[in-house]
Design a protein around this motif. Sequence first.
Motif, short mmCIF file in Angstrom:
data_model
loop_
_atom_site.label_atom_id
_atom_site.label_comp_id
_atom_site.label_asym_id
_atom_site.label_seq_id
_atom_site.Cartn_x
_atom_site.Cartn_y
_atom_site.Cartn_z
N LEU A 183 0.72 -1.18 0.10
CA LEU A 183 -0.16 -0.36 0.35
C LEU A 183 0.44 0.62 0.25
N THR A 243 -7.84 5.07 -5.20
CA THR A 243 -8.39 3.77 -5.29
C THR A 243 -7.06 2.70 -6.24
N HIS A 246 -6.06 0.83 -4.26
CA HIS A 246 -6.82 -0.25 -3.40
C HIS A 246 -6.78 -1.74 -4.55
N THR A 247 -7.17 -1.19 -6.13
CA THR A 247 -6.92 -1.95 -6.60
C THR A 247 -6.13 -3.38 -6.85
N GLN A 293 -6.42 -5.83 -3.85
CA GLN A 293 -7.88 -7.13 -4.09
C GLN A 293 -6.29 -8.41 -4.10
N GLU A 331 -9.49 -6.35 5.47
CA GLU A 331 -11.33 -5.58 4.24
C GLU A 331 -12.74 -6.01 5.27
N VAL A 373 -10.52 -2.27 6.83
CA VAL A 373 -10.25 -0.50 5.68
C VAL A 373 -11.70 -0.28 6.21
N ARG A 410 -13.67 3.29 4.51
CA ARG A 410 -14.17 4.17 3.01
C ARG A 410 -14.02 5.48 3.58
N TYR A 458 -8.91 5.82 1.01
CA TYR A 458 -9.06 4.76 2.15
C TYR A 458 -8.50 4.72 3.63
#
Length: 477
Positions: A283, A326, A329-330, A333, A342, A347, A349, A395
């Motif tokens: 991250l 974003t 965050h993508t 995944q 999450e 996590v 938002r 996030y």
Amino acid sequence: MSVGAAGVAAPDSMARVVVEPGFEAPVQTDVLIVGAGACGLTAGLLLADLGVDAVVLERDAQPSGSTSLSSGFIPAAGTRAQQALGVQDSAERFAEDIQGKAHGTAAPALVAAYTQAIAPALDHLESRHGLQWEVLTGFLYPGHSRHRMHTLAARTGVALEQALEAAVEAAAVPILCEARATELVVDAARRVLGVRARRPDGSVEAIGCRALLLACNGYGGAPALVRRYIPEMAEATFGGHTGNDGTALHWGEALGAHLADMQAYQGHGSWAVPHGVLMTWALMVEGGVQINREGRRFHDESQGYSEAALHVVAQPGGIAWNVFDTPVHTLAQGFPDFVEAERAGAVRRADSLEALAALIACDPGTLGETLSAWTPGEPDAFGRRLPRRLDAPFYAVKVTGALFHTQGGLDIDARTRVLDSQGQPLPNLWAAGGAARGVSGNHVSGYLSGNGLLSAVAGGYIAAHDMAAFLRTSTTT
């Protein structure tokens, strides 16, 4: 410290060394391995492949340890998996990266031994025992100059531990669980004769051996030792396994073993609270930042998650927030541990700057200035070059700094033999993984991502080969 006839017991520990020349045990094995993490299981597999009888002792009901708590990512240079992707790498380049992160303070012989052994170790685990490695190519962890993080498809430490355990069971190497090794039995010449292990019902089981491998990790779970060697983390959260109780150190010291790099450890500046799980540093690598309760950044997040622990615990309340947007965050995944965290609510938002400030409980104006204070691609106030500014939705993950595992321990040579205070190997004692000194030098900032599993797997591989050679030439009965 000398070993007396009555034995030496360490304060606040069950570990004890006893001199008992007439030691007899109903169970005998060539090699006894204490600890069923990545180090012990790798060694057990290699010993079986080399035709050596081995038994693994594990204190827990199910093998887990620090391996299960880790990401499961193992750095290696020159594996078949890496070559198949066309990644140009070498053990020498890997060694340079390790020393670069450790500012040249890592033990040169160990760095060379581990970086040269880890690729053959992973290739062997793949070809002989079916562990299928993938190389992470989406990003580079801080300090690594090449894509060399190897993982199983599940991308978790639990999956790595389970795969190794399944392979050990298939190889018919006994793992004695719920057997906490408490007494190390030696003769007057400091030669290991065996171990006594305590069962949950209080009974004691004796096991004799010709060689012993300590793969029982470090001392992060022993508060007295943490205060002694790394006092800056004495009040920090311990995110490691309780089996890190310093047993190997206590035994080694009682035998006159030398200790090395005791100030080194792996911290982690991204321990999610109150959930108590590690949050992937990817991250931060991919553009996230850490914000304190005042709405300000406080360090260069690209330097690494280990030293970040000290920066985070120094903030008000010892708390920070990992903030990202974003695109990050993508990417996240793809990490099962992140997805699970999450789902657990770690996590949060925030659809606007004001909502993010409310979540952190800081002044929106201060937070706004913080998030607009850098020019993409240019060095910021901390020297970091962030690729872009963050855009809503944001996030955020509330984190603290934690001690994960120690990197100092018993001094060993390049063959993983335990050394005494004169630099001479003890007669038949080996150590690797967290029980021994690692390759992170002597400070938290020296930890290069993956050093723990590198030491565990490469160390277990080297130890198995050396113990097998020792047994072929030993006259000990």
